[in-house]
Scaffold this active site. Structure first.
Site, PDB file in Angstrom:
ATOM      1  N   ARG A  46       1.001  -1.563  -0.094  1.00  0.00           N
ATOM      2  CA  ARG A  46       0.050   0.210   0.273  1.00  0.00           C
ATOM      3  C   ARG A  46       0.714   1.053   0.169  1.00  0.00           C
ATOM      4  NH1 ARG A  46       2.338   1.974   3.466  1.00  0.00           N
ATOM      5  NH2 ARG A  46       0.499   3.997   3.518  1.00  0.00           N
ATOM      6  N   GLY A  47       0.003   2.460   0.266  1.00  0.00           N
ATOM      7  CA  GLY A  47       0.802   3.922  -0.241  1.00  0.00           C
ATOM      8  C   GLY A  47       1.192   3.945  -1.901  1.00  0.00           C
ATOM      9  N   ALA A  48       1.190   5.030  -2.086  1.00  0.00           N
ATOM     10  CA  ALA A  48      -0.084   5.585  -3.433  1.00  0.00           C
ATOM     11  C   ALA A  48       2.186   5.209  -4.094  1.00  0.00           C
ATOM     12  CB  ALA A  48       0.665   7.154  -4.078  1.00  0.00           C
ATOM     13  N   ARG A  89      -7.865  -0.645  -6.521  1.00  0.00           N
ATOM     14  CA  ARG A  89      -7.394   1.140  -5.643  1.00  0.00           C
ATOM     15  C   ARG A  89      -7.906   2.223  -6.592  1.00  0.00           C
ATOM     16  NH1 ARG A  89      -4.480   1.409  -0.104  1.00  0.00           N
ATOM     17  NH2 ARG A  89      -6.025   2.254   0.602  1.00  0.00           N
ATOM     18  N   GLN A 196      -2.642   2.643   9.548  1.00  0.00           N
ATOM     19  CA  GLN A 196      -1.131   2.559   9.775  1.00  0.00           C
ATOM     20  C   GLN A 196      -0.122   3.291   9.890  1.00  0.00           C
ATOM     21  OE1 GLN A 196      -3.969   3.318   7.591  1.00  0.00           O
ATOM     22  NE2 GLN A 196      -3.716   2.619   5.354  1.00  0.00           N
ATOM     23  N   ASP A 237      -1.858  10.830  -2.709  1.00  0.00           N
ATOM     24  CA  ASP A 237      -2.096  10.155  -3.013  1.00  0.00           C
ATOM     25  C   ASP A 237      -2.977  10.349  -4.633  1.00  0.00           C
ATOM     26  OD1 ASP A 237      -2.363   8.519  -0.665  1.00  0.00           O
ATOM     27  OD2 ASP A 237      -3.037   7.089  -2.092  1.00  0.00           O
ATOM     28  N   ASN A 247      -5.631  12.079   0.369  1.00  0.00           N
ATOM     29  CA  ASN A 247      -4.772  12.200   1.552  1.00  0.00           C
ATOM     30  C   ASN A 247      -5.362  11.246   2.292  1.00  0.00           C
ATOM     31  OD1 ASN A 247      -1.377  10.796   2.167  1.00  0.00           O
ATOM     32  ND2 ASN A 247      -1.997  11.539   3.558  1.00  0.00           N
ATOM     33  N   LYS A 248      -4.490   9.880   2.656  1.00  0.00           N
ATOM     34  CA  LYS A 248      -5.496   9.488   4.400  1.00  0.00           C
ATOM     35  C   LYS A 248      -6.714   9.867   5.225  1.00  0.00           C
ATOM     36  CE  LYS A 248      -5.473   6.200   3.870  1.00  0.00           C
ATOM     37  NZ  LYS A 248      -6.177   4.667   3.480  1.00  0.00           N
TER      38      LYS A 248
HETATM   39  O1  MRU Z   1      -4.809   3.475   2.275  1.00  0.00           O
HETATM   40  P1  MRU Z   1      -2.791   2.784   1.903  1.00  0.00           P
HETATM   41  O2  MRU Z   1      -2.558   2.787   3.407  1.00  0.00           O
HETATM   42  O3  MRU Z   1      -2.606   2.948   0.540  1.00  0.00           O
HETATM   43  O4  MRU Z   1      -2.715   5.080   1.961  1.00  0.00           O
HETATM   44  C1  MRU Z   1      -1.448   5.447   1.562  1.00  0.00           C
HETATM   45  C2  MRU Z   1      -1.433   6.866   2.273  1.00  0.00           C
HETATM   46  O5  MRU Z   1      -2.787   7.879   2.563  1.00  0.00           O
HETATM   47  C3  MRU Z   1      -0.583   7.692   1.727  1.00  0.00           C
HETATM   48  O6  MRU Z   1      -0.154   8.782   2.513  1.00  0.00           O
HETATM   49  C4  MRU Z   1       0.041   8.079   0.153  1.00  0.00           C
HETATM   50  O7  MRU Z   1      -0.323   7.051  -0.399  1.00  0.00           O
HETATM   51  C5  MRU Z   1       1.526   8.797   0.088  1.00  0.00           C
HETATM   52  S1  MRU Z   1       2.606   7.149   0.773  1.00  0.00           S
HETATM   53  C6  MRU Z   1       4.305   8.327  -0.006  1.00  0.00           C
END
Ligand code: MRU
Length: 346
Positions: A46-48, A89, A196, A237, A247-248
């Site tokens: 996970r994470g963009a 996603r 997270q 994201d 973002n999250k």
């Molecule tokens: O749902 P996730 O864990 O994939 O969400 C991740 C985030 O919101 C991060 O802040 C974002 O992807 C940036 S990661 C460098």
């Protein structure tokens, strides 16, 4: 040293299973595109940026064993894998950006043999991984200039090495500042519902020797009011052309709080997270996930059976709340008028 989030080895994509952290360091091996799609969907990766890198290798795996002889049949196989990966996603721009890069390879090299196309696609996926490592370093260097010795930094979710193939974006800035000899303290939001912050950011920063304190998401306001936070630093994201960004979930709350308390709010992301096709954040698609993520904690029910649940996992923060966007291509300040922030007009 932190384990590799993603690694291409023995014709397989090895993924550090983030759903097992912090309890176990385990890797899964993806042998085909369905394995990769499943790992992204279930947030094992996970994470963009990490999602983008995984998708690129997933797409290669989708055609690696193709027996097709004609270009058109090969393209059909490619498109099948591409479609499934693109439906995993919706919010992370880097997923689509990586898939587009892979498609460009296929479209530009129509005249080549299928064998050659496969080689070029693997080369592109490896390049995307390597570039991600390099650009995390640049984000770190560019962002560290904004950090002062002694700063107390609030972060949300995980925008670290676990979310990229490199040192991370927001956390990459923190590692770089620390490497420059600046003493920093980090407050990490637990980040409901998938935690997270509690499971990943705290684990990763501790391994990296960074002073980190875990807080419940709702503690941020109190900390700011008590002047215990010098700046907020988060990842992204997807960033729209005017600087609005997704973002999250919970990031918007922090931005509003930071503005109310006169605290700088910084976003760190690769330049490729910018979606130039979107004028504003209004059009960013926000992923909603299963209600179990909210009604259960570690498999244990915490809410009455049958309760209605709304579980959007990202939110959009308007550009007016953002002081700087830290990218591998430099620092940007969204314009107050909301014009294209990439103008670097001010
Ligand atoms: O749902 P996730 O864990 O994939 O969400 C991740 C985030 O919101 C991060 O802040 C974002 O992807 C940036 S990661 C460098």
């Amino acid at each position: 040293m932190l384990p590799k989030t993603l690694e291409w080895k023995d014709d397989r994509l090895h993924i550090l299973d983030q759903t097992e952290l912090p309890y176990r360091v385990e890797f899964i091996q993806c042998r085909n595109y369905q394995d990769v799609a499943e790992a992204i969907r279930k947030m094992k990766v996970r994470g963009a940026p990490a999602i983008g890198v995984a998708a690129a290798f997933g797409l290669y795996l989708g055609i690696a064993n193709s027996q097709e002889k004609s270009y058109d049949e090969f393209l059909m196989e490619f498109t099948r894998a591409e479609r499934e990966l693109s439906q995993t996603r919706p919010t992370a721009r880097n997923l689509f950006w990586a898939l587009e890069r892979m498609r460009n390879v296929v479209e530009k090299t129509r005249s080549r043999s299928i064998k050659m196309l496969k080689e070029l696609l693997l080369k592109e996926a490896k390049a995307i991984l390597k570039e991600d490592q390099d650009l995390c370093q640049k984000i770190g260097e560019n962002g560290a200039a904004l950090i002062e010795d002694g700063d107390k930094i609030l972060t949300h979710c995980n925008a670290g090495s676990l979310a990229t193939a490199g040192i991370g974006t927001a956390l990459g800035v923190i590692y770089t500042a620390k490497g420059e000899g600046k003493k920093v303290r980090v407050y990490a939001d637990e980040t409901r519902p998938a935690l997270q912050g509690a499971r990943l950011t705290v684990w990763e920063l501790t391994q990296g020797g960074v002073d980190v304190t875990l807080i419940c998401d709702s503690v941020a306001g109190l900390l700011m009011r008590k002047k215990m936070i010098d700046l907020v630093l988060v990842g992204a994201d997807r960033i729209a052309a005017n600087g609005d960004f997704a973002n999250k979930i919970g990031t918007y709350n922090l931005a509003v709080l930071a503005k109310a308390h006169g605290i700088p709010f910084y976003v760190a992301a690769p330049y490729s997270t910018i979606d130039h096709s979107l004028k504003s954040g209004e059009d960013i698609q926000i992923e909603e996930r299963e209600k179990d993520e909210v009604t259960h904690l570690s498999g244990q029910r915490i809410a009455p059976n049958g309760v209605k649940v709304y579980n959007p996992v990202f939110d959009v923060t308007p550009h007016q709340y953002v002081d700087r966007i830290i990218t591998d291509q430099g620092l940007f300040k969204p314009s107050a008028k909301g014009k294209n922030f990439l103008d670097r007009g001010e």
